[in-house]
Design a protein around this motif. Structure first.
Motif, PDB file in Angstrom:
ATOM      1  N   PHE A 175       0.839  -1.192   0.000  1.00 17.39           N
ATOM      2  CA  PHE A 175       0.000   0.000   0.000  1.00 17.39           C
ATOM      3  C   PHE A 175       0.877   1.246   0.000  1.00 17.39           C
ATOM      4  CE2 PHE A 175      -4.183  -1.657   2.094  1.00 17.39           C
ATOM      5  CZ  PHE A 175      -4.275  -2.625   1.112  1.00 17.39           C
ATOM      6  N   SER A 176       0.309   2.354  -0.441  1.00 18.63           N
ATOM      7  CA  SER A 176       1.024   3.625  -0.426  1.00 18.63           C
ATOM      8  C   SER A 176       1.183   4.134   1.005  1.00 18.63           C
ATOM      9  CB  SER A 176       0.257   4.662  -1.243  1.00 18.63           C
ATOM     10  OG  SER A 176      -0.959   5.010  -0.580  1.00 18.63           O
ATOM     11  N   LEU A 219      -1.326   5.354   6.289  1.00 16.64           N
ATOM     12  CA  LEU A 219      -1.636   6.350   7.316  1.00 16.64           C
ATOM     13  C   LEU A 219      -3.113   6.358   7.706  1.00 16.64           C
ATOM     14  CD1 LEU A 219       0.598   9.330   6.109  1.00 16.64           C
ATOM     15  CD2 LEU A 219       0.814   8.098   8.276  1.00 16.64           C
ATOM     16  N   MET A 220      -3.968   5.714   6.907  1.00 15.17           N
ATOM     17  CA  MET A 220      -5.399   5.706   7.230  1.00 15.17           C
ATOM     18  C   MET A 220      -5.881   4.337   7.696  1.00 15.17           C
ATOM     19  SD  MET A 220      -7.334   5.548   3.513  1.00 15.17           S
ATOM     20  CE  MET A 220      -8.776   4.707   4.154  1.00 15.17           C
ATOM     21  N   LEU A 221      -4.969   3.385   7.918  1.00 18.68           N
ATOM     22  CA  LEU A 221      -5.395   2.020   8.235  1.00 18.68           C
ATOM     23  C   LEU A 221      -6.289   1.963   9.461  1.00 18.68           C
ATOM     24  CD1 LEU A 221      -2.215  -0.171   7.545  1.00 18.68           C
ATOM     25  CD2 LEU A 221      -4.264   0.067   6.140  1.00 18.68           C
ATOM     26  N   ALA A 259       2.177   8.741  -2.538  1.00 21.17           N
ATOM     27  CA  ALA A 259       1.809   7.563  -3.327  1.00 21.17           C
ATOM     28  C   ALA A 259       2.882   6.484  -3.323  1.00 21.17           C
ATOM     29  CB  ALA A 259       1.511   7.980  -4.770  1.00 21.17           C
ATOM     30  N   GLN A 260       4.056   6.758  -2.758  1.00 23.68           N
ATOM     31  CA  GLN A 260       5.129   5.763  -2.759  1.00 23.68           C
ATOM     32  C   GLN A 260       4.752   4.581  -1.873  1.00 23.68           C
ATOM     33  OE1 GLN A 260       8.970   7.224  -1.583  1.00 23.68           O
ATOM     34  NE2 GLN A 260      10.008   5.287  -1.949  1.00 23.68           N
ATOM     35  N   ALA A 264       4.894   1.877   0.908  1.00 25.57           N
ATOM     36  CA  ALA A 264       5.608   1.926   2.184  1.00 25.57           C
ATOM     37  C   ALA A 264       6.785   0.961   2.202  1.00 25.57           C
ATOM     38  CB  ALA A 264       4.650   1.606   3.328  1.00 25.57           C
ATOM     39  N   GLY A 265       6.693  -0.145   1.466  1.00 26.09           N
ATOM     40  CA  GLY A 265       7.752  -1.138   1.456  1.00 26.09           C
ATOM     41  C   GLY A 265       9.035  -0.657   0.819  1.00 26.09           C
ATOM     42  N   ARG A 266       8.995   0.459   0.112  1.00 31.92           N
ATOM     43  CA  ARG A 266      10.198   0.987  -0.532  1.00 31.92           C
ATOM     44  C   ARG A 266      10.933   1.997   0.350  1.00 31.92           C
ATOM     45  NH1 ARG A 266       8.136   1.936  -6.817  1.00 31.92           N
ATOM     46  NH2 ARG A 266       7.492  -0.226  -7.194  1.00 31.92           N
ATOM     47  N   LEU A 267      10.405   2.252   1.528  1.00 33.76           N
ATOM     48  CA  LEU A 267      11.068   3.168   2.447  1.00 33.76           C
ATOM     49  C   LEU A 267      12.118   2.428   3.261  1.00 33.76           C
ATOM     50  CD1 LEU A 267       7.954   5.055   3.897  1.00 33.76           C
ATOM     51  CD2 LEU A 267       9.457   5.817   2.041  1.00 33.76           C
TER      52      LEU A 267
END
Length: 413
Positions: free
Chosen positions: A252-253, A258-260, A298-299, A301-304
């Protein structure tokens, strides 16, 4: 275990256990390990289990030993013993690579220090270098390593846990009759070696454990036995110990993560449809406020980086009106720069009057954040002591010594 993979046999193909036993005795005596070769490994303390691993390597005449975060499951006393062992091995001619993020330990035992950042060597240092110098190399900027906090402004008891017991799926008691309380405006840290019931206790409070008895009341409302959704809606913020499994949906982005906690209604969902503009505005605000290094909302989260993923979790949980913040291993796997930021936000939550429960196997972290520290051992509370209790005394408690015995006096309840 010592001969596993390099089994010696004697006539008839039978295992030569006597030879393995003699080898364990020889190495154990040489380094003062005091390991019984006939003891079952599952019955040994974690620190002694680690000595068995060292004996296994030395029994094969290893010239190089690699220790990868070896103190993560050790008490302070066991850590000191490991440091002594490492010096003995070095003096006997063994080369050691010691991988760790704990600055005190690396300065204590290393002859040379190499710092790696983002997969590259960024510098070398002598053991005489200060923690601040090493941290600066690790992060690429100056880092404040001290947690600054004023004395707590305590309010009423907010979370009151009484006789909480948790059993696992085979009926073993993993949290045994635990009782404690957390005041508004207070940080209570739960310390102990990993695997002594801290995880299950945390999960019971936030509704992730099914086999729970006893009580956990938040501002008079019972939490035990309720669903995770109900508990979160009651204002409990939860930073899980494994963000990859329980904290984020990596595909997910950032905005969606942030809205989960609030995906079932306002302000981000209306009549079953996501209000994308409102969500993106919120995400951009939190990215700036929590200094999340990203290409945009939109990135995925797994790419952070790990530190930025943790900031996403923290931003989500601290962006709601909270009645309680539960932070489990809040800085696990993040760099010292992110640790500085996360500690600051936890203290700010406490100073705003939120009761905070921090669960950490990092004793230095627990001591830095806590107003009081509760130590657990084998599912039980050993004692609850002031946050400035010396680490040596906390280490004895982590090994199972009662709080009053470790302190030489009464335990603070």
């Amino acid at each position: 275990n010592v001969m596993l993979g390099h089994e010696q046999t004697k006539f008839g193909g039978r295992l030569d256990l006597a030879a393995a036993r003699a080898r364990v005795h020889e190495i154990s005596k040489r380094f003062g390990f005091n390991v019984d070769p006939d003891a079952l490994v599952e019955d040994l303390p974690v620190g002694v289990q680690q000595r068995v691993e060292i004996i296994k390597a030395l029994s094969r005449d290893a010239k190089v030993l690699v220790f990868d975060e070896p103190t993560a499951v050790l008490t302070p006393q066991e850590t000191d013993e490991l440091m002594t062992t490492m010096r003995q091995l070095r003096d006997a001619g063994t080369s050691i690579v010691f991988i760790t993020h704990k600055l005190r330990e690396v300065r204590e035992v290393a002859d040379r220090i190499t710092v790696i950042r983002l997969g590259k060597v960024v510098g070398e240092a002598e053991p005489t270098a200060s923690n601040a110098e090493l941290a600066s190399l690790m992060v690429g900027r100056a880092v404040e390593l001290t947690v600054h906090k004023d004395p707590p402004n305590l309010g009423d008891e907010a979370l009151v846990v009484s006789g909480l017991t948790v059993t696992d799926d085979v009926g073993t008691v993993v949290v045994d009759d635990v009782s404690f309380s957390v005041h508004a405006g207070e940080v209570l840290a739960i310390a102990g070696v990993q695997g002594n019931g801290q995880t299950e206790l945390t999960e019971a409070i936030v509704g992730l454990q099914d086999r729970v008895s006893g009580s956990a009341r938040l501002n008079g409302r019972e939490l035990a036995g309720r669903s995770v959704r109900d508990i979160l809606d009651d204002g409990v913020g939860f930073v899980p110990e494994d963000r990859s499994v329980d904290g984020l949906v990596k595909e997910f982005s950032i905005a969606e993560n942030l809205m989960l906690d609030r995906s079932h209604g306002e302000p981000f969902v209306s009549r079953g449809t996501i209000r994308q503009n409102a969500l993106n505005d919120f995400a951009r605000e939190k990215i700036e406020e929590f200094d999340i290094r990203t290409q945009g909302p939109a990135q995925p989260a797994g790419r952070l980086s790990g530190g930025n993923q943790q900031k996403v979790v923290l931003a989500r949980e601290l962006s709601r009106d909270l009645s309680l913040l539960v932070a489990a291993q809040p800085t696990r796997g993040v760099d010292v720069g992110s640790i500085e930021f996360i500690h600051t936000r936890i203290v700010a939550a406490r100073d705003s009057g939120i009761p905070v429960l921090v669960i950490s196997t990092e004793l230095d972290e627990a001591a830095a954040l806590a107003d009081r520290i509760m130590v657990m051992y084998r599912g039980k509370v050993v004692g609850i002591v002031p946050g400035d209790t010396p680490r040596e005394e906390l280490g004895l408690m982590m090994a199972g010594m009662s709080g009053s015995s470790a302190l030489g006096g009464e335990t603070s309840a």
